[in-house]
Design a protein around this motif. Sequence first.
Motif, PDB file in Angstrom:
ATOM      1  N   VAL A  80    -107.837   5.924  -2.236  1.00 11.26           N
ATOM      2  CA  VAL A  80    -106.420   6.336  -2.628  1.00 11.26           C
ATOM      3  C   VAL A  80    -105.599   5.411  -2.009  1.00 11.26           C
ATOM      4  O   VAL A  80    -104.749   4.649  -2.732  1.00 11.26           O
ATOM      5  CB  VAL A  80    -106.253   7.788  -2.234  1.00 11.26           C
ATOM      6  N   GLU A  81    -105.716   4.847  -0.726  1.00 10.20           N
ATOM      7  CA  GLU A  81    -104.856   3.977   0.007  1.00 10.20           C
ATOM      8  C   GLU A  81    -105.039   2.465  -0.868  1.00 10.20           C
ATOM      9  O   GLU A  81    -104.176   2.063  -1.038  1.00 10.20           O
ATOM     10  CB  GLU A  81    -105.224   3.634   1.473  1.00 10.20           C
ATOM     11  N   ASP A  82    -106.195   2.416  -1.202  1.00 11.64           N
ATOM     12  CA  ASP A  82    -106.416   1.026  -2.016  1.00 11.64           C
ATOM     13  C   ASP A  82    -105.693   1.049  -3.360  1.00 11.64           C
ATOM     14  O   ASP A  82    -105.103   0.079  -3.669  1.00 11.64           O
ATOM     15  CB  ASP A  82    -107.955   0.754  -2.053  1.00 11.64           C
ATOM     16  N   VAL A  83    -105.807   2.314  -4.135  1.00 10.87           N
ATOM     17  CA  VAL A  83    -105.468   2.196  -5.362  1.00 10.87           C
ATOM     18  C   VAL A  83    -103.754   1.976  -5.284  1.00 10.87           C
ATOM     19  O   VAL A  83    -103.246   1.575  -6.008  1.00 10.87           O
ATOM     20  CB  VAL A  83    -105.867   3.523  -6.057  1.00 10.87           C
ATOM     21  N   VAL A  84    -103.325   2.874  -4.297  1.00 11.60           N
ATOM     22  CA  VAL A  84    -101.680   2.923  -4.231  1.00 11.60           C
ATOM     23  C   VAL A  84    -101.236   1.581  -3.957  1.00 11.60           C
ATOM     24  O   VAL A  84    -100.225   1.010  -4.289  1.00 11.60           O
ATOM     25  CB  VAL A  84    -101.405   3.997  -3.100  1.00 11.60           C
ATOM     26  N   GLU A  85    -101.859   0.722  -2.999  1.00  9.48           N
ATOM     27  CA  GLU A  85    -101.569  -0.602  -2.486  1.00  9.48           C
ATOM     28  C   GLU A  85    -101.641  -1.775  -3.767  1.00  9.48           C
ATOM     29  O   GLU A  85    -100.932  -2.512  -3.960  1.00  9.48           O
ATOM     30  CB  GLU A  85    -102.511  -1.093  -1.637  1.00  9.48           C
ATOM     31  N   ALA A  86    -102.860  -1.324  -4.681  1.00  8.54           N
ATOM     32  CA  ALA A  86    -102.993  -2.152  -5.769  1.00  8.54           C
ATOM     33  C   ALA A  86    -101.791  -2.185  -6.584  1.00  8.54           C
ATOM     34  O   ALA A  86    -101.435  -2.984  -7.318  1.00  8.54           O
ATOM     35  CB  ALA A  86    -104.363  -2.091  -6.244  1.00  8.54           C
TER      36      ALA A  86
ATOM     37  N   LEU B 273     -99.378  -5.003  -7.792  1.00  6.72           N
ATOM     38  CA  LEU B 273     -99.202  -5.164  -9.298  1.00  6.72           C
ATOM     39  C   LEU B 273     -97.844  -5.280  -9.922  1.00  6.72           C
ATOM     40  O   LEU B 273     -97.370  -6.236 -10.304  1.00  6.72           O
ATOM     41  CB  LEU B 273    -100.355  -4.578 -10.236  1.00  6.72           C
ATOM     42  N   HIS B 274     -97.092  -4.206  -9.421  1.00  2.00           N
ATOM     43  CA  HIS B 274     -95.865  -3.812 -10.284  1.00  2.00           C
ATOM     44  C   HIS B 274     -94.808  -4.386  -9.391  1.00  2.00           C
ATOM     45  O   HIS B 274     -93.530  -4.681 -10.001  1.00  2.00           O
ATOM     46  CB  HIS B 274     -95.843  -2.387 -10.578  1.00  2.00           C
ATOM     47  N   GLN B 275     -94.767  -4.352  -8.056  1.00  2.00           N
ATOM     48  CA  GLN B 275     -93.686  -4.805  -7.081  1.00  2.00           C
ATOM     49  C   GLN B 275     -93.757  -6.278  -6.807  1.00  2.00           C
ATOM     50  O   GLN B 275     -92.656  -6.968  -6.799  1.00  2.00           O
ATOM     51  CB  GLN B 275     -93.723  -3.872  -6.127  1.00  2.00           C
TER      52      GLN B 275
ATOM     53  N   LEU C   8    -106.215   2.806 -11.153  1.00  2.00           N
ATOM     54  CA  LEU C   8    -104.655   2.701 -11.441  1.00  2.00           C
ATOM     55  C   LEU C   8    -104.338   3.517 -12.462  1.00  2.00           C
ATOM     56  O   LEU C   8    -103.007   4.352 -12.565  1.00  2.00           O
ATOM     57  CB  LEU C   8    -104.555   1.342 -12.102  1.00  2.00           C
ATOM     58  N   ARG C   9    -105.080   4.108 -13.554  1.00  2.00           N
ATOM     59  CA  ARG C   9    -104.864   5.046 -14.454  1.00  2.00           C
ATOM     60  C   ARG C   9    -104.578   6.540 -13.891  1.00  2.00           C
ATOM     61  O   ARG C   9    -103.817   7.483 -14.233  1.00  2.00           O
ATOM     62  CB  ARG C   9    -105.940   5.103 -15.489  1.00  2.00           C
ATOM     63  N   ARG C  10    -105.244   6.636 -12.717  1.00  2.00           N
ATOM     64  CA  ARG C  10    -105.026   7.911 -12.095  1.00  2.00           C
ATOM     65  C   ARG C  10    -103.940   8.096 -11.460  1.00  2.00           C
ATOM     66  O   ARG C  10    -103.316   9.288 -11.229  1.00  2.00           O
ATOM     67  CB  ARG C  10    -106.259   7.979 -10.804  1.00  2.00           C
ATOM     68  N   LEU C  11    -103.007   7.108 -11.256  1.00  2.00           N
ATOM     69  CA  LEU C  11    -101.621   7.306 -10.784  1.00  2.00           C
ATOM     70  C   LEU C  11    -100.589   7.468 -11.695  1.00  2.00           C
ATOM     71  O   LEU C  11     -99.404   7.682 -11.507  1.00  2.00           O
ATOM     72  CB  LEU C  11    -101.145   5.652  -9.830  1.00  2.00           C
TER      73      LEU C  11
END
Length: 199
Positions: free
Chosen positions: A160-166, A170-172, A195-198
């Motif tokens: 989850v931490e990896d996805v949040v950081e990715a 990507l967007h910031q 990423l789609r899970r977020l």
Amino acid sequence: MELWPQPLSQTKGASLLGYARVSTDDQRLDMQFDALTRAACTQVYYDHGVSGAKAARPGLDELLDALQAGDTLVVYKMDRLGRSVLHLADLLTRLDKDGVHFCSLTEGINTATPGGKLVFHIFAAIAEFHRDLIRENTRNGLAAARTRGARLGRPPKLSVEDVVEAHRLLHQEGWSVASLLERFEVSESTLLRGLRRLV
């Protein structure tokens, strides 16, 4: 009704660049184009028939590449820009880091004004708060499943931490998907699924 029926003011040498989007092919962009033209946008980028939930929006990607420090990104409504609260918050945080102003005609937001600058700070806080909620909810959900004796299977390649950081990178920060694949050492399908899970 937009709050700026007349052209927006801009810094000398800076550009007003508009962005418009509709989700389906049968919707029309005319109303957004008219409002952005009246706001004196020198160029309008758009995505036609592209859902806000799509990861790739060619018009938006092209616009983000074109923006320079001092420019203003103008939209008719905020929901035309971001596909979720987190995505919108990340985009606005990125604009602030890049020295780009943001204006939403309908909501009356203009970050080139002293009051409007507060919007950037609010959205940065929202993005961080949303990430914390995602982490906490995921941890609590896994703990509850374990308590019930559920078999969770092998852990995903991206935590989850990896996805949040990715998502943040990507967007910031404007990282490319290729850079993220190299950083996290996963396939594109694994990254996009995470990423789609977020959203």
